[in-house]
Every structure is written in C-alpha cells, then in structure tokens.
Design a protein around this motif. Structure first.
Motif: not given
Length: 323
Positions: A238-239, A267
């Motif tokens: 997600g980052e 996120v």
C-alpha cells in the motif's frame, strides 16, 4: 469488452542505476507480454526533475515498446508541449508513427508544475501561447511542405505514416484547452470526467466551424492492481500507491482537475477512497468498469509483484471478460 490499459511511469524512489535499469527493461517486457495477451494500450507520461525518478522521456520509452510489440498502442498522456522544440517534436512523433505503423497516440498538455518550466528555461506565464505555437507548428510540419517558422523557411521530413497526421489530442481541464482543441480541429482529452467541459468543446467546434471528438475518462476510472489476497497486498504494498498519490497531490493545486486525484494521507484512507484499488480477479470482472487501467509498477512496486498482478489480469480477468 472494456478498454484495457497497462500504465507505466517508472517511478522508483531512491533507486540506483542498476535497479532503475532493471525496472525499465521489465516494463518493456511487460508491455510485450501484455501485447501477446490482448491488452489494448500501454499508457505513459512525462515529468521532469522528480526525486523519485519519474519517467522524463516518454517517446524514448514508446520506441522501446514498439520495438518489442506488434499490435498494442502507446498513449503518451501527456507530453508537456511547451517544454519541447516543435520541429523536433514533429520529427520524433513522425518517426515513432512510421516505426509502429500508426500505433502512437499523443495527448498534448501544458502541465501544472512551474518547476519543470524553470528546469528548461521556459516562461511559465506564456505557456498557453507557447502551446499554441507548438501545436500549430507540429501540424504544419507533418504536411511535409515548406512553411515559415520564426522568420525562416523550414521543411520537416519524413512525413508520418498516418494520414493526414498521427493521432494528436489536446489535453487539459480548462476552457482554454477546450478552445485550443476546437480551434485547431483536434480531438479533446479532458483530464477528468468533465461533461460540462466536453459540452463547451462541442460549442466551440460549432463556433470555429471545425470537427473533432472527445476522449474523456469515465466517471469511475480507478488505477488497478490485481491480487489473490487484497488485504495482504494492501498491507505489504500500500505504501507504493500512497507514495504516488501523495506525489500527485503535492503537484495539483485547487484548480487542477484530474482523474488521479487523492486527498488520502494514509494507506487506510487511500484504500477507502477508491482512486487506487486492489481487487481479486473475480472482483475486477464483477466491477463492470468500462476502462481497466492496470498500474503494475506503481510507486516503485517490486517487479515480482508487478508481474503477479499483470499475469492475473491477462490470464484470468481478460479471458473472463471476453467469454
């Protein structure tokens, strides 16, 4: 069958030359794989002087893709017109049009980062007038005939493959962009789903007595990643999506309207927002999207994860949609 797009901007924060070189080569290999599996389009773009190594040379990348593929189109969305010499731009696009047999689509915008104009010594305040000159010059250059340019007679060769000229759209989210497209009789590519701007463009076509059409993002055009376990993928990767979203957010002022616009700061917020989506193959098929935009290497995504997403997309999603 929805339009299928694989997007590449080659971002990789903190990359060394070996890692970035591997990413570029992987992107070309992915484009070839996508071409073999029936994907419609590779989309790429242009930004300069970005710390995370954003692709600055979309036409060089497009040439590599064309050399590795047979059918897939490449859309440059967008080239920042005022940063280019118009005669060289006409030559570069003509060569790629010949090389690819007409598979290049160019969207010409004026950008939204003054830093890029400063890097090339181009006057930000004159960007609209410069864009007018660039587009007018490119169109005249593609005729193969002599014409007057900045006080001298010039002629640009070779002529492109596509008659009367390669597909060139004017991009943007302003009425000025819509007017420019209509005046030149060029198609218009709004940078977001903006029906009111499309209507304005059509009004201007009538006013100028020109012909054109609109290629506009649908109301829902998320950037996709395909995974068997979205929860796990968001936790692990997600980052990378957040990095890209925050980069875009830092560039876009309040008057910029874009299909890729996020206010997320975490996120979790990004996942809830829906601009970026990680879906299972089954969820992607069921989503009913008209445009499927896969972003396998978003924000420096590890190459192996990008390949997993691409393979799930081409080997599971696309066959199900065409069944």
């Amino acid at each position: 069958m929805p339009v299928s797009v694989v997007r590449f901007n080659l971002v990789e924060p903190g990359a060394d030359s070996a890692s970035l070189g591997a990413r570029y080569r992987a992107a070309v290999e992915m484009a070839a794989y996508a071409d073999e599996h029936g994907v419609t389009t590779v989309q790429t773009e242009e930004h300069h002087g970005v710390d995370n190594n954003w692709l600055p040379s979309p036409f060089a990348f497009a040439g590599a893709v064309f050399g590795a593929t047979r059918s897939i189109a490449v859309t440059v969305s967008a080239v920042i017109g005022p940063l280019h010499d118009p005669l060289r731009l006409a030559e570069d696009i003509a060569v790629l049009d010949l090389l690819s047999g007409g598979r290049l689509v160019t969207v010409a915008g004026i950008g939204y980062r003054p830093e890029e104009y400063a890097l090339f010594g181009v006057d930000w305040k004159r960007r609209g007038r410069i864009q007018d000159e660039v587009l007018e010059t490119v169109l005249r250059a593609w005729t193969g005939e002599e014409f007057e340019y900045r006080g001298r007679t010039v002629r640009v060769t070779p002529r492109p493959f596509t008659d009367p000229h390669p597909l060139l759209l004017v991009g943007g989210s302003s009425q000025a962009a819509a007017r420019r497209a209509a005046r030149l009789g060029l198609p218009f590519f709004p940078s977001a789903h903006l029906p009111e701007l499309e209507a304005y463009y059509k009004e201007k076509l009538t006013e100028y007595g020109t012909e054109g059409w609109t290629m506009m993002p649908t109301a829902e055009t998320p950037l996709l990643h395909i995974a068997e376990d979205p929860d796990r993928a968001w936790a692990r990767y997600g980052e990378h999506f957040l990095h890209e979203a925050r980069t875009y957010a830092s560039w876009q002022s309040g008057d910029i309207r874009s299909a890729v616009r996020s206010a997320a700061r975490t996120v979790a917020e990004l996942r809830a927002e829906g601009v970026y989506r990680i879906l299972t193959p089954e969820q992607c098929v069921a989503a009913g999207l008209d445009n499927l935009v896969l972003h396998p290497l978003a924000g420096g995504m590890p190459l192996e994860e990008g390949w997993r997403s691409l393979r799930l997309f081409t080997e599971t999603v696309l066959p199900a949609l065409s069944a």
